[in-house]
Structure formats: structure tokens, C-alpha cells
Design a protein around this motif. Structure first.
Motif, short mmCIF file in Angstrom:
data_model
loop_
_atom_site.label_atom_id
_atom_site.label_comp_id
_atom_site.label_asym_id
_atom_site.label_seq_id
_atom_site.Cartn_x
_atom_site.Cartn_y
_atom_site.Cartn_z
N ASP A 67 -0.13 18.28 11.97
CA ASP A 67 -1.29 17.81 12.74
C ASP A 67 -2.47 17.40 11.88
O ASP A 67 -3.31 16.59 12.31
N GLU A 68 -2.56 17.95 10.66
CA GLU A 68 -3.73 17.65 9.83
C GLU A 68 -3.83 16.17 9.47
O GLU A 68 -4.90 15.68 9.12
N VAL A 69 -2.71 15.43 9.60
CA VAL A 69 -2.77 14.00 9.28
C VAL A 69 -3.70 13.27 10.24
O VAL A 69 -4.28 12.23 9.90
N SER A 70 -3.86 13.79 11.43
CA SER A 70 -4.74 13.16 12.42
C SER A 70 -6.21 13.24 12.02
O SER A 70 -7.05 12.53 12.60
N GLU A 71 -6.53 14.11 11.08
CA GLU A 71 -7.91 14.27 10.65
C GLU A 71 -8.28 13.33 9.51
O GLU A 71 -9.45 13.27 9.11
N ILE A 72 -7.31 12.60 8.98
CA ILE A 72 -7.62 11.68 7.88
C ILE A 72 -8.45 10.52 8.43
O ILE A 72 -8.02 9.82 9.35
N PRO A 73 -9.64 10.27 7.90
CA PRO A 73 -10.41 9.11 8.35
C PRO A 73 -9.81 7.82 7.79
O PRO A 73 -8.96 7.85 6.89
N TYR A 74 -10.25 6.70 8.33
CA TYR A 74 -9.83 5.40 7.81
C TYR A 74 -10.18 5.33 6.32
O TYR A 74 -11.31 5.61 5.93
N TYR A 75 -9.20 4.99 5.51
CA TYR A 75 -9.31 4.99 4.04
C TYR A 75 -9.48 6.39 3.46
O TYR A 75 -9.88 6.54 2.31
N GLY A 76 -9.18 7.40 4.22
CA GLY A 76 -9.16 8.75 3.68
C GLY A 76 -7.79 9.08 3.10
O GLY A 76 -6.78 8.45 3.43
N LEU A 77 -7.75 10.10 2.24
CA LEU A 77 -6.52 10.50 1.54
C LEU A 77 -6.21 11.96 1.81
O LEU A 77 -7.11 12.76 2.06
N MET A 78 -4.92 12.30 1.72
CA MET A 78 -4.49 13.68 1.89
C MET A 78 -3.29 13.94 1.01
O MET A 78 -2.30 13.20 1.05
N ASP A 79 -3.35 15.00 0.20
CA ASP A 79 -2.19 15.45 -0.57
C ASP A 79 -1.32 16.34 0.33
O ASP A 79 -1.83 17.24 1.00
N THR A 80 -0.03 16.10 0.32
CA THR A 80 0.88 16.91 1.12
C THR A 80 2.28 16.80 0.54
O THR A 80 2.48 16.25 -0.55
N GLN A 81 3.26 17.30 1.27
CA GLN A 81 4.65 17.20 0.86
C GLN A 81 5.50 16.70 2.03
O GLN A 81 5.20 16.98 3.19
N ILE A 82 6.54 15.96 1.69
CA ILE A 82 7.56 15.57 2.65
C ILE A 82 8.91 15.92 2.04
O ILE A 82 9.23 15.49 0.92
N ASN A 83 9.66 16.73 2.74
CA ASN A 83 10.98 17.16 2.27
C ASN A 83 10.90 17.77 0.87
O ASN A 83 11.76 17.55 0.02
N GLY A 84 9.83 18.53 0.64
CA GLY A 84 9.65 19.22 -0.63
C GLY A 84 9.14 18.36 -1.76
O GLY A 84 9.04 18.84 -2.91
N CYS A 85 8.79 17.11 -1.48
CA CYS A 85 8.32 16.18 -2.51
C CYS A 85 6.83 15.92 -2.34
O CYS A 85 6.34 15.74 -1.22
N ASP A 86 6.11 15.85 -3.45
CA ASP A 86 4.68 15.59 -3.41
C ASP A 86 4.40 14.13 -3.06
O ASP A 86 4.99 13.21 -3.64
N VAL A 87 3.49 13.96 -2.10
CA VAL A 87 3.08 12.62 -1.69
C VAL A 87 1.58 12.61 -1.45
O VAL A 87 0.95 13.65 -1.23
N LEU A 88 1.02 11.40 -1.49
CA LEU A 88 -0.37 11.17 -1.10
C LEU A 88 -0.34 10.28 0.13
O LEU A 88 0.33 9.24 0.14
N VAL A 89 -1.03 10.68 1.18
CA VAL A 89 -1.06 9.92 2.43
C VAL A 89 -2.44 9.32 2.62
O VAL A 89 -3.46 10.00 2.41
N SER A 90 -2.50 8.05 3.01
CA SER A 90 -3.78 7.41 3.33
C SER A 90 -3.66 6.76 4.71
O SER A 90 -2.56 6.37 5.12
N GLN A 91 -4.79 6.65 5.40
CA GLN A 91 -4.80 5.90 6.65
C GLN A 91 -5.22 4.47 6.31
O GLN A 91 -6.39 4.12 6.35
N THR A 92 -4.26 3.67 5.93
CA THR A 92 -4.48 2.28 5.53
C THR A 92 -3.26 1.48 5.93
O THR A 92 -2.26 2.01 6.40
N GLY A 93 -3.32 0.17 5.72
CA GLY A 93 -2.17 -0.67 6.00
C GLY A 93 -2.52 -2.14 6.01
O GLY A 93 -3.70 -2.52 5.96
N PHE A 94 -1.49 -2.97 6.08
CA PHE A 94 -1.61 -4.43 5.96
C PHE A 94 -1.33 -5.11 7.28
O PHE A 94 -0.87 -6.24 7.32
N SER A 95 -1.62 -4.43 8.38
CA SER A 95 -1.16 -4.98 9.66
C SER A 95 -2.25 -5.22 10.69
O SER A 95 -2.05 -6.01 11.61
N GLY A 96 -3.37 -4.53 10.60
CA GLY A 96 -4.34 -4.56 11.69
C GLY A 96 -4.01 -3.59 12.79
O GLY A 96 -4.83 -3.36 13.69
#
Length: 461
Positions: free
Chosen positions: A209-238
Motif C-alpha cells: 500500500d505504501e506505493v500509493s503514497e509516492i507523489p508524482y516524481y517521487g521515489l521509493m526503495d523497495t523489493q520485488i521477489n527479493g530483489c532491490d528496486v527503485l519505484v517512481s511515479q513517472t511514465g511516458f504515457s500521460g
């Protein structure tokens, strides 16, 4: 327009009536169409860590080369609806994109902020750790070298998530001359994008649920399937969307891809190619198509990237300030300017293989070219971005030749020379009118869009 018809003015193939005299390297405007060639896969071009997933598992059937990496550009076959079927998934459910071609250039060290601030036009000192920003880098002539998403992952570390032009060597070269205390490297990080109305639902299932708290252009360190990832609320679509930057991607990319792909499919989505049909509607530019190293930000609706109050020096500052002063004084220093166009004709349902020629309906003379056309289902018309003579804009619309030209539909017509498959009649150009950009508002408006929305709100109050 046929190949023979492209041989204009005594056999000159590159449409010399279109004034490219302010460029050192003119665009190739010859109308060759799609010759149906085959992409050669070799070791000279890099395979991304998602290559096997995209092409062998998900069935990508074509690709381009972007940043010297193979890039999937078609997942739905034409007989099954092609790119417009992918648009439907993007705008109605959720999609996964392989965008490992967005190579990550890291600037790290005690002087990371100082070097970054010197190579971008915006103020790097105002970007807080774990925040990002869309930026441009310009050369000393004010030409746009790259328009990356810039991520500040730590006080002393920035990642440039680059568009399709070499940037690492440029930054390294700047550092050779300036001797900042930094390291400049490409790092083993590969991004994927999750885009569409249900993207947040997917990300909640994947990372919580914490991903919902990321603001536009905000970043969050987390893991997916035990792997380190950085998540941002960004994209190339509108559309609503996120990017997942997989760390140690050569080892972990597929371990991250699989659970994300599973959730995307569980929510009725699929992998698609990056949504150029939607980014055009949002007015998002593509480096190499809509701009390049000889294009000024003042030509392509990026004037807001040139701040008036940035204290630090940066590459291109003197020239960009000179250009801005000329424009404010009523003297536009470029031959052509990018505008939005609504275009008649049959629906354009795929990538254009050429910069289609634009002409003046009053004189019949060729005067510009399209960069990014596509069909938009919501507007039920073809839309696109294209370069037209600045002089005609100024003389016939009384529009200021700054970014205000993008704020309204204008009573100004051009003709676009579409290929016969899209033309209403063979060898006949289609009428086009200058249109407001963006054509369709973004879920998360850019700084430029937000300023326009605020201005409209104030005028209505």
C-alpha cells in the motif's frame, strides 16, 4: 507521395523548399516509406535484460534500436488490432513496458550536485533526495542534447534516465574540463514501466500500500521477489503510471519481471510497446523525432525548462538567454516552430516511416514536416506534432512565438502530404489545423500543463 514525386526542384531529394538553413545537418525529408526490411540481430547492439521476456515469451514481433539497445515496438500483430489494440489496453486497463533502453547514467560523489546543476538547465539544487524531475541538457548553442528523467537517489548521487542520445560521454567530457569530484558511469539498472488506469492497483499488489503514497516524481526503495528496486511515479504515457528500476538487472531483471507481469495480466492488462500514440496526445516529446541537438527548447514547447532565476551557471545559458531576449522583443530567431495539428485523412494507426511533408495551402509550397502523427480515438481525428514556418504563425495568427501558441486551437490551416494509405484521395494532401497541445490532458500534468491549467482557473474566477 511517391518516391518519384519526392524528387523536387531539379532532382534534389531533400525538399529544399523547406527552410532548414539554420541547421548544420538537415533532416532527411525524402519520402521513402517502409521498405519492409528485416532487423538484423547481432552482438553490436545490446540485448536488454528483459529481451528474452519481451521477444521469446511475450511475442514482440518487431523492434527498433534505442540507445544502442534492441527495443520492442510491437506486441499485438496487425491482424489482431496492432498498435491501436495496445492503446486500448493502455487507456482502459494496465500495461507493462520493457524500457531498459532508458540507460541509467550515474553521477556520484561529493560534487554530484554541482556537476548535475552545471549540465541541466533547471536547478538541481532544488531537487531533494528521493525525488525526480524532467530536465533537459543543452549544448553551448542551446540545442537539446537529451531530455531525461533525473532521479536524485541520495544527497551525493543522481541518475539520468536518458532518452535516445548518447549522454555518458558528454557528461564525462564536461567533467574532464571542469574536474568535479565525481564518478560518471552507466550502472546495471534496467527500468520497466507499468502504465494505465489500473497501474496503482498492480503496484499495490506487487510492493504494498505504501506505493500509493509516492507523489508524482517521487521515489521509493523497495523489493520485488527479493530483489532491490527503485519505484517512481513517472511514465511516458500521460496516463497514471509507475517505473520500476531494477538494480543489479543483469541478475535480477527476470525475477522482478515475472511477478509484475503476472499481476498486470491478472488485472486484464498485457505488455505493449511504449505508448507513442498516447504520449503524442499528451504533448510529450520524443528525442530524435520532435527535437535533437540542433533544436532549441523555444522551438518545441520547452521554454519553461529555461529558468529566469537559476543562480548557477550551466552549459548553454548565455545562448538560451539571448534567444529568450530576442523572442520577448518580438524577434523569433528560428525558421521553424513545432505545433500541434489535427489532420484529416484515414486513421493513422502506426508509426510514420518518414517526416511527412507539410505545405502551405495558399501557395502550394512545401514549408514544414510532421514529426509524430497518430490517430486519436477520443478526438476521432488524426493528431500530431510538426514543424511549420515561424513567420507564418506570427503573420497570420498574431500569436506570440513563445509557448502561448500551444494554448488554443487556431484558425490556421496547412496541408499534410500523407501516404496514399492514409490520404482521402491518392496524391492529394490532407488539410490540417493548428491545435492546442496537449490534445488530451495528462493524469499528472507536467509543470507546463499545470501552469496553463492554473492560468485558466484564475481567468475564470
Amino acid at each position: 507521395m511517391t518516391n518519384n514525386e519526392s524528387q523536387t526542384l531539379d532532382g534534389h531529394p531533400n525538399h529544399p523548399e523547406i527552410d532548414q538553413s539554420d541547421r548544420v545537418l538537415p533532416r532527411n525529408l525524402r519520402q521513402t516509406g517502409d521498405p519492409g526490411i528485416e532487423m538484423l540481430v547481432s552482438t553490436r547492439v545490446r540485448k536488454s535484460p528483459f529481451f528474452d521476456k519481451s521477444f521469446n515469451e511475450e511475442g514482440a514481433w518487431r523492434c527498433t534500436v534505442y540507445n544502442r539497445v534492441y527495443h520492442p515496438r510491437g506486441l499485438v500483430e496487425p491482424e489482431d488490432g496492432g498498435a491501436m489494440k495496445e492503446y486500448e489496453a493502455l487507456t482502459e486497463s494496465v500495461t507493462l513496458w520493457d524500457v531498459a533502453v532508458e540507460r541509467q547514467i550515474r553521477v556520484k560523489g561529493p560534487d554530484a550536485e554541482a556537476l548535475t546543476d552545471y549540465v541541466i538547465t533547471r536547478d538541481a539544487t532544488s531537487i531533494e533526495p528521493m525525488k525526480g524531475k524532467y530536465v533537459i541538457l543543452c549544448n553551448e548553442d542551446g540545442g537539446i542534447l537529451n531530455d531525461p528523467v533525473l532521479l536524485r537517489v541520495a544527497e551525493d548521487e543522481f541518475w539520468f534516465s536518458i532518452s535516445d542520445s548518447t549522454l555518458m560521454q558528454w557528461i564525462q567530457g564536461v567533467n574532464v574540463g571542469m574536474d568535479f569530484d565525481v564518478e560518471v558511469d552507466e550502472i546495471d539498472v534496467a527500468p520497466m514501466q507499468i502504465q494505465g488506469p489500473l497501474s496503482e492497483d498492480v503496484m499495490v499488489e506487487v510492493v504494498g500500500d505504501e506505493v500509493s503514497e509516492i507523489p508524482y516524481y517521487g521515489l521509493m526503495d523497495t523489493q520485488i521477489n527479493g530483489c532491490d528496486v527503485l519505484v517512481s511515479q513517472t511514465g511516458f504515457s500521460g496516463e497514471k503510471g509507475f517505473e520500476v528500476y531494477v538494480k543489479d538487472a543483469s541478475e535480477n531483471a527476470e525475477r522482478v519481471w515475472d511477478p509484475v507481469m503476472e499481476e498486470v495480466k491478472a488485472h486484464g492488462g498485457r505488455q505493449i510497446a511504449p505508448g507513442h500514440h498516447r504520449r503524442i496526445a499528451a504533448g510529450i516529446l520524443s528525442w530524435g523525432q520532435d527535437m535533437d541537438h540542433e533544436t532549441s527548447p523555444f522551438q518545441v514547447n520547452l521554454g519553461y525548462q529555461v529558468p529566469e532565476d537559476k543562480e548557477g551557471d550551466y552549459i548553454g545559458k548565455e545562448e538560451l538567454e539571448r534567444q529568450e531576449e530576442l523572442i520577448e522583443g518580438g524577434e523569433y530567431p528560428f525558421n521553424l516552430k513545432l505545433v500541434g495539428l489535427k489532420i484529416a485523412g484515414e486513421p493513422i494507426r502506426d508509426y510514420a516511416p518518414d517526416f511527412w511533408i507539410i505545405s502551405d495551402p495558399e501557395t502550394g509550397e512545401e514549408c514544414g514536416y510532421m514529426t509524430s502523427p497518430w490517430w486519436n480515438p477520443e478526438l476521432e481525428t488524426n493528431i500530431g506534432l510538426g514543424f511549420v514556418p515561424a513567420e507564418k504563425l506570427e503573420s497570420e495568427t498574431d500569436a506570440l512565438l513563445n509557448d502561448e501558441v500551444y494554448e488554443h486551437d487556431l484558425d490556421l490551416e496547412f496541408e499534410v502530404h500523407l501516404p496514399d494509405e492514409y490520404a482521402e484521395a491518392d496524391d492529394e494532401p490532407a488539410f490540417a489545423t493548428v491545435a492546442e497541445v496537449p490534445f488530451k490532458e495528462s493524469v499528472n500534468p507536467s509543470a507546463r500543463e499545470q501552469a496553463k491549467l492554473n492560468a485558466r482557473k484564475e481567468s475564470e474566477e
